[in-house]
Enzyme design. Structure first.
Site, short mmCIF file in Angstrom:
data_model
loop_
_atom_site.label_atom_id
_atom_site.label_comp_id
_atom_site.label_asym_id
_atom_site.label_seq_id
_atom_site.Cartn_x
_atom_site.Cartn_y
_atom_site.Cartn_z
N CYS A 79 0.78 -1.24 0.00
CA CYS A 79 0.00 0.00 0.00
C CYS A 79 0.81 1.29 0.00
CB CYS A 79 -0.92 0.06 1.21
SG CYS A 79 -1.91 -1.39 1.43
N HIS A 140 -2.96 6.35 4.64
CA HIS A 140 -1.77 5.50 4.79
C HIS A 140 -0.48 6.15 4.29
CE1 HIS A 140 -0.55 0.98 5.19
NE2 HIS A 140 0.01 1.76 6.08
#
Ligand SMILES: *[C@@H]1O[C@H](CO)[C@@H](O)[C@H](O)[C@H]1NC(C)=O
Ligand SMILES: *[C@@H]1O[C@H](CO)[C@@H](O)[C@H](O)[C@H]1NC(C)=O
Length: 583
Positions: A79, A140
């Site tokens: 990610c 994130h």
């Protein structure tokens, strides 16, 4: 008379032709832009990419009415770096978002690493172009550098006017089963803390009334130990959920810890409301879905509905959300002025599991998955562009494209300019999507695992061949495509399998990377390998050293930047419940 009529008919036709040519060439300026990014979704999970047993009618609609890319590639198979590349149009190694250690992604909301403030996201450029910019869902990419609230890495410091969602990412620990374990551990920790404090009190009293002849030094030492023991809980993995499973609205933490059973509805409500609020202006809306990451929180409406367990339910729920977004664009009459993009941040996590239940998806015919370096399954993702009237319907493009291409594409659509003071690795996709050029702008693409280049791809345009050379690959367990017995991810360093000469594949003939070529099976083996090596050296020359964002102290829990609602460390708050009608 007849002649005259023919004549005017002729000119009429020329005029109509010119006008239609005009519309097909000209792209409306400053369209709305909706970018939908799924989390951990595999290319094999989607109907229009060949899945016949999962229902994704809304994503399939995007493909039917838009352009579907079959070789759409993430810049990393995990990610944080993939998302950094998506937002900046640059390989993550350029921004320090490619890890040099075991930890490949940000592990804590309170880590001090993140997307550096001097990186320019496409949101920042479009914001300057007068766009309303919003992010709902997962970020994130870091929050603060040093103190709570400096928010140097926060979405609002990276060009978004509005943020609602998770500053980190869903984690297994956010789920209820894990939180039960956490609660039990906390009760135990409290018990021992109280007992130790009581003992400390008794020792101190004993010393004061001169019953116990213990030196003050020893008592002080003991007191420090008790304090450290108390604090240790807050920096331990036992507290992951408390610190990381958080929702924020703009600069405020608004739910800590998250009640996962209603998160989907909160996210959807915020998404629709952002579009509704900004329908009069050009807007950039980034819907960064929490689906389909473990622990796969799924609403009752979708539980048990699919043919593929909890994972399949979660995929179908995700597709429903995409449908809700398309509905509101339809309803508000925005479709002609809106570019919609759908993709996944990287391939499915094959090894994701909890107590023998598989929680990961499917990468179709492609080998490997999330966290597996350069193998195709971890980086080749669904990628669809939809803009009725501007992009052709039902077109399929096999050319290599990258998630980084979204950057120049949307910047230019929004009337902005890509920065010239740095390398941008993405290429404008509009000409390819509209069929004005036959080939993608990528001759070479480099596939990193952390900060190590594991593989490189060469698109040899004259022959149409796609070569891929692996310099290193994760070391799989005998007879499997995974590195560990449990659900941990393959590392980028350490016990890798190195290949010299590299493992070479020709993807158009062998998309599953099943049969490595050799100098005897492939006459051009040496020529191809040396061309690829030359390109990697050229690429390396464009890299400059930058501060590392994912290693060491930048990626550990740190009390100072920890977002918190209420009094630290007893942070706790809940979103106001949704009115029933909205559910
Ligand atoms: C569809 O997706 C599910 C869930 O990932 C997978 O198990 C199944 O094999 C896929 N089916 C096809 C035909 O690809
Ligand atoms: C951002 O700042 C870092 C540290 O000063 C520097 O190394 C890097 O080159 C800068 N990045 C850009 C894009 O200017």
């Amino acid at each position: 008379m007849n002649n005259l009529q023919n004549h005017s008919n002729y000119w009429l036709r020329v005029l109509v032709l010119c006008l239609s040519f005009q519309t097909s060439l000209e792209i409306p300026t400053k369209p709305n832009i909706v970018l939908i990014l799924a989390d951990d979704l595999g290319i094999g999970d989607v109907g229009c990419y060949g899945n016949t047993t999962l229902r994704t009618p809304n994503i399939d609609r995007l493909a039917r009415e838009g352009v579907r890319l079959t070789q759409h590639l993430a810049a990393a198979s995990v990610c944080t770096p993939s998302r950094a590349a998506f937002l900046t149009g640059r390989y993550p190694i350029r921004s320090g978002m490619a890890s040099e250690t075991e930890a490949q992604v940000l592990l804590w909301t309170a880590a001090s690493g993140g997307l550096p403030p001097n990186e320019t996201t496409f949101a920042k450029i479009l914001q300057r172009q007068g766009y309303a910019t919003g992010l709902v869902g997962k970020w994130h990419l870091g929050v603060s550098c040093e103190t709570r609230g400096d928010h140097c890495h926060h979405p609002l410091n990276h060009g978004f006017d509005y943020f609602y969602g998770m500053p980190l990412t869903l984690l297994l620990d956010c789920g209820t089963r894990h939180s039960q374990i956490c609660r039990a551990q906390r009760a135990e920790h409290w018990f021992y803390t109280r007992m130790l404090s009581l003992l400390l009190l008794l020792l101190t009293l004993g010393k004061l009334v001169r019953i116990l002849p213990i030196p003050w030094k020893v008592i002080t030492c003991f007191a420090v130990c008790v304090l450290l023991y108390f604090i240790s809980w807050y920096s331990s993995y036992g507290c992951l959920r408390h610190w990381n499973c958080i929702l924020m609205r703009n600069h405020q933490a608004c739910e800590q810890s998250m009640a996962l059973e209603r998160t989907t509805h909160l996210i959807l409500r915020e998404a629709l409301s952002f579009i509704e609020r900004n329908k009069q202006r050009p807007f950039l809306f980034f819907l960064s879905l929490l689906q389909v990451h473990a622990p796969l929180p799924t609403t009752d409406n979708f539980l048990g509905r699919s043919r593929h367990g909890l994972y399949g339910d979660n995929v179908e729920e995700m597709d429903w959300i995409v449908g809700k977004v398309l509905d509101i664009l339809d309803r508000e009459g925005l479709t002609k002025d809106t570019l919609v993009y759908f993709a996944s941040d990287h391939g499915a996590f094959l090894e994701a599991s909890l107590e023998d239940t598989l929680l990961g998806g499917w990468n179709g015919i492609y080998k490997g998955g999330k966290g597996m370096g350069g193998w195709e399954g971890g980086i080749r993702v669904p990628g669809i562009f939809w803009w009725p009237g501007v992009l052709p319907a039902g077109r399929v493009i096999d050319e290599p494209t990258s998630l980084m291409d979204v950057y120049p594409t949307v910047v230019q659509l929004g009337g902005g300019q890509v920065p010239r003071d740095r390398v941008i690795d993405g290429r404008d996709l509009m000409p390819l999507l509209r069929g004005h050029v036959p080939h993608s702008g990528h001759e070479f693409l480099f596939h990193y695992c952390g900060s190590r280049m594991h593989a490189a791809r060469w698109y040899q345009r004259e022959s149409g061949q796609i070569w891929k050379a692996h310099f290193e690959t994760p070391t799989f367990l005998e007879g499997s495509v995974s590195c560990y017995v449990d659900s941990a991810m393959c590392p980028c360093y350490g016990s890798m399998t190195r290949h010299d000469p590299p493992l070479l594949f020709e993807l158009s003939a062998d998309p599953s990377e099943a049969k490595p070529l050799s100098p005897s099976s492939e006459p051009s083996f040496h020529a191809v390998v040396s061309r690829i090596k030359e390109a990697t050296q050229e690429h390396r020359k464009t890299l400059t050293p930058v501060p590392q964002q994912l290693s060491g102290s930048s990626n550990t829990w740190n009390p100072w930047p920890q977002p918190c609602c209420g009094t630290f460390p007893f942070c706790s708050c809940q979103e106001s419940p949704l009115p029933h009608a909205e559910l």
